[in-house]
Design a protein around this motif. Structure first.
Motif, PDB file in Angstrom:
ATOM      1  N   ALA A   2      -8.662  10.261  24.801  1.00 46.17           N
ATOM      2  CA  ALA A   2      -8.415  10.107  23.398  1.00 46.17           C
ATOM      3  C   ALA A   2      -6.665   9.119  22.902  1.00 46.17           C
ATOM      4  N   ALA A   3      -6.887   7.652  22.426  1.00 46.55           N
ATOM      5  CA  ALA A   3      -5.685   7.376  22.324  1.00 46.55           C
ATOM      6  C   ALA A   3      -5.393   7.758  20.658  1.00 46.55           C
ATOM      7  N   ARG A   4      -4.351   8.118  20.961  1.00 45.27           N
ATOM      8  CA  ARG A   4      -3.452   9.188  20.398  1.00 45.27           C
ATOM      9  C   ARG A   4      -2.847   7.999  18.617  1.00 45.27           C
ATOM     10  N   ILE A   5      -3.236   7.838  18.034  1.00 43.13           N
ATOM     11  CA  ILE A   5      -2.800   7.019  16.650  1.00 43.13           C
ATOM     12  C   ILE A   5      -1.674   7.330  15.893  1.00 43.13           C
ATOM     13  N   ALA A   6      -0.479   6.601  15.561  1.00 43.05           N
ATOM     14  CA  ALA A   6      -0.198   6.738  14.613  1.00 43.05           C
ATOM     15  C   ALA A   6       0.808   5.419  13.250  1.00 43.05           C
ATOM     16  N   LEU A   7       0.916   5.975  12.294  1.00 40.40           N
ATOM     17  CA  LEU A   7       0.615   4.385  11.645  1.00 40.40           C
ATOM     18  C   LEU A   7       1.349   5.393  10.011  1.00 40.40           C
ATOM     19  N   PRO A   8       2.600   4.626   9.573  1.00 41.79           N
ATOM     20  CA  PRO A   8       2.943   5.229   8.257  1.00 41.79           C
ATOM     21  C   PRO A   8       2.181   5.194   7.347  1.00 41.79           C
ATOM     22  N   ARG A   9       2.065   6.141   6.110  1.00 37.83           N
ATOM     23  CA  ARG A   9       1.548   6.835   5.237  1.00 37.83           C
ATOM     24  C   ARG A   9       1.098   5.893   4.051  1.00 37.83           C
ATOM     25  N   ILE A  10       1.939   4.543   3.864  1.00 31.06           N
ATOM     26  CA  ILE A  10       2.304   3.796   2.716  1.00 31.06           C
ATOM     27  C   ILE A  10       2.511   3.085   3.672  1.00 31.06           C
ATOM     28  N   MET A  11       1.709   1.361   3.280  1.00 29.14           N
ATOM     29  CA  MET A  11       2.327   0.352   3.269  1.00 29.14           C
ATOM     30  C   MET A  11       2.171  -0.526   1.994  1.00 29.14           C
ATOM     31  N   ARG A  12       3.268  -1.077   2.024  1.00 29.38           N
ATOM     32  CA  ARG A  12       2.770  -2.368   1.009  1.00 29.38           C
ATOM     33  C   ARG A  12       3.260  -3.931   1.409  1.00 29.38           C
ATOM     34  N   LEU A 168       8.606   7.877  12.949  1.00 30.94           N
ATOM     35  CA  LEU A 168       8.198   6.474  12.338  1.00 30.94           C
ATOM     36  C   LEU A 168       7.970   6.864  11.239  1.00 30.94           C
ATOM     37  N   PRO A 169       8.554   5.682  10.193  1.00 31.10           N
ATOM     38  CA  PRO A 169       9.029   5.552   8.363  1.00 31.10           C
ATOM     39  C   PRO A 169       7.355   6.331   7.431  1.00 31.10           C
ATOM     40  N   ILE A 170       7.646   6.979   7.329  1.00 33.37           N
ATOM     41  CA  ILE A 170       6.764   7.394   6.338  1.00 33.37           C
ATOM     42  C   ILE A 170       6.005   6.133   5.454  1.00 33.37           C
ATOM     43  N   ALA A 171       6.448   5.370   5.242  1.00 36.13           N
ATOM     44  CA  ALA A 171       6.065   3.982   4.349  1.00 36.13           C
ATOM     45  C   ALA A 171       6.608   2.847   4.403  1.00 36.13           C
ATOM     46  N   ALA A 172       6.269   1.552   4.558  1.00 36.15           N
ATOM     47  CA  ALA A 172       7.015   0.087   4.636  1.00 36.15           C
ATOM     48  C   ALA A 172       6.673  -0.090   3.913  1.00 36.15           C
ATOM     49  N   VAL A 173       7.798  -1.322   3.483  1.00 45.71           N
ATOM     50  CA  VAL A 173       7.045  -2.631   2.436  1.00 45.71           C
ATOM     51  C   VAL A 173       7.833  -3.574   2.333  1.00 45.71           C
ATOM     52  N   ILE A 174       6.995  -4.444   3.062  1.00 44.55           N
ATOM     53  CA  ILE A 174       7.084  -5.649   3.901  1.00 44.55           C
ATOM     54  C   ILE A 174       6.802  -6.941   3.186  1.00 44.55           C
ATOM     55  N   ASP A 175       7.615  -7.905   3.135  1.00 47.14           N
ATOM     56  CA  ASP A 175       7.646  -8.824   1.988  1.00 47.14           C
ATOM     57  C   ASP A 175       8.653 -10.000   2.690  1.00 47.14           C
ATOM     58  N   PHE A 176       7.136 -10.869   3.042  1.00 52.87           N
ATOM     59  CA  PHE A 176       8.022 -12.205   3.509  1.00 52.87           C
ATOM     60  C   PHE A 176       8.750 -12.773   2.596  1.00 52.87           C
ATOM     61  N   GLU A 177       8.839 -13.038   1.425  1.00 54.62           N
ATOM     62  CA  GLU A 177      10.323 -13.763   1.047  1.00 54.62           C
ATOM     63  C   GLU A 177      11.534 -12.885   1.158  1.00 54.62           C
ATOM     64  N   LEU A 178      11.439 -12.220   1.846  1.00 53.02           N
ATOM     65  CA  LEU A 178      12.523 -11.670   2.274  1.00 53.02           C
ATOM     66  C   LEU A 178      13.066 -12.254   3.779  1.00 53.02           C
ATOM     67  N   THR A 179      12.466 -12.826   4.048  1.00 56.06           N
ATOM     68  CA  THR A 179      12.265 -13.740   5.078  1.00 56.06           C
ATOM     69  C   THR A 179      13.202 -15.629   5.570  1.00 56.06           C
ATOM     70  N   MET A 180      12.692 -15.754   4.612  1.00 56.78           N
ATOM     71  CA  MET A 180      12.907 -17.134   3.856  1.00 56.78           C
ATOM     72  C   MET A 180      14.600 -17.318   4.072  1.00 56.78           C
ATOM     73  N   SER A 181      15.556 -17.254   4.140  1.00 59.15           N
ATOM     74  CA  SER A 181      16.298 -18.179   4.332  1.00 59.15           C
ATOM     75  C   SER A 181      16.787 -17.540   5.931  1.00 59.15           C
TER      76      SER A 181
END
Length: 386
Positions: A2-12, A168-181
């Motif tokens: 079986a593949a062992r999969i792990a992700l952040p608990r929360i993603m925004r 592994l982060p427990i949460a990730a906040v992924i906001d593309f606006e932070l990359t605009m510059s």
């Protein structure tokens, strides 16, 4: 198996998501985060705004802006002192790959102590560690969703891969606006980094159906969006697509693996202080050409996802198209050779044996479709110099 999969608990995920950082942290029952960032994020005012958002949620944050590019064991010391002084119960990595890698290392050392070298591969680090919340500001490393950190040993210059769920982060906040510059060079280097993650995750000996689906989606998106973001940094659609693809590629390789490109890239970064994404880009076409015959069908799938081959052509032709497309992409993005970057040839040649040894020691080359010998790695380093 079986593949062992792990992700952040929360993603925004989405534009403006960073404004929700206070809600994310408080929702996890945390109250005293250490915000780990760098001087650039302070200079833009973004770090100050994050502190205000956290305080508005009733939290007691502290700012640490001592992160350095390609973090070292020595650079962690001030961060550990900040964790102790603040009595931090969590760590927020805010920035590109280096602040997030630093935050991950501080989270583990803040709980366990000791030297970072004790936690490098092949050790599998399961904790304990302080909870990590990741807020990326570049579309590349995918570190916001991976169970790895990379720290350079200040004494030996070894760039240490440290794996395990502790990172592994427990949460990730992924906001593309932070990359605009992001300037074009950074857009290119981080974008190729994300593409490397996706391709290596797909061709890795540890690939699985879960990682495959994310890797192919990321490859397709990057193929449609990277040049657009590079040529026009204000293209919000391209920026949003690249940010999501970088996270998808990060999840893919975190649950599969990287391979030879990354194994060889880390020593270049450690010894010559080349940014990680750029050192990947220097290697990507040549390493793919070396590896492609060992997994033609997998590389052909990557070519078709990238949009450089159709289903009417053979896997062999499609795989060759991928190598050509990566060469063209790196040319379009003005990726320099080590020679063009200004690296002294005598010093490069002198360090090839050590870099080959460190690449093999990381374990990543063993995941490659074609596992190289020490001599083949040395030859590849010599080939890409320029």
């Amino acid at each position: 198996m079986a593949a062992r999969i792990a992700l952040p608990r929360i993603m925004r995920i989405g534009g403006g998501a960073v404004a929700e950082i206070g809600d994310v942290v408080s929702g996890l029952g945390l109250s005293r985060p250490l915000v780990v960032t760098d001087s650039f994020m302070v200079s833009t005012g973004a770090a100050e705004q994050m502190i205000k958002n956290l305080e508005a949620a009733g939290l007691a944050p502290r700012l640490f802006d001592g992160t350095v590019p390609d973090p070292t064991t020595e650079s962690l010391e001030a961060g550990l002192a900040a964790i102790r002084e603040h009595d931090a119960d969590s760590v927020i990595g805010f920035g590109g790959g280096s602040p997030m890698d630093t935050a991950k290392a501080l989270g583990l050392l803040g709980e366990q102590g000791g030297q970072m070298s004790a936690y490098k591969a092949p050790r599998d680090n399961t904790g304990p560690a302080l909870p990590i919340v990741a807020v990326p500001t570049t579309a590349g490393s995918g570190s916001e969703a991976t169970q790895f950190t990379v720290i350079s040993d200040s004494v030996s210059d070894e760039k240490m891969l440290c794996p395990g769920l502790a990172f592994l982060p427990i949460a990730a906040v992924i906001d593309f606006e932070l990359t605009m510059s992001m300037p074009p060079r950074l857009t290119a280097d981080t974008g190729v980094d994300a593409l490397t993650h996706a391709v290596e995750a797909y061709v890795s000996k540890k690939a699985n159906p879960f990682s495959d689906s994310l890797a192919l989606t990321a490859i397709s998106t990057i193929g449609q969006s990277l040049r657009r973001a590079y040529e026009d940094g204000k293209d919000t659609d391209a920026r949003a697509r690249m940010m999501l693809a970088a996270t998808q590629a990060g999840i893919a390789f975190s649950n599969s693996s990287v391979a030879l490109v990354h194994g060889m890239s880390r020593p270049i970064g450690a010894h010559f202080h080349v940014a990680h994404g750029l050192s990947n880009a220097m290697l990507f076409p040549a390493v793919t050409a070396f590896s492609v015959r060992a997994a033609e069908s997998r590389y052909a799938d990557c070519a078709r996802a990238l949009g450089v081959a159709g289903h009417e052509v053979s896997d062999s032709v499609a795989a060759d198209n991928l190598v050509a497309a990566l060469t063209d992409l790196c040319s379009d993005l003005k990726v320099p050779t080590p020679k063009d970057y200004g690296i002294d040839k005598a010093r490069w040649d002198e360090l090839i044996p050590l870099m080959a040894e460190q690449a093999i020691g990381s374990g990543s080359p063993n995941n490659n479709p074609l596992v190289p010998t020490d001599a083949e790695i040395r030859d590849l380093y010599a080939q890409i110099y320029g």
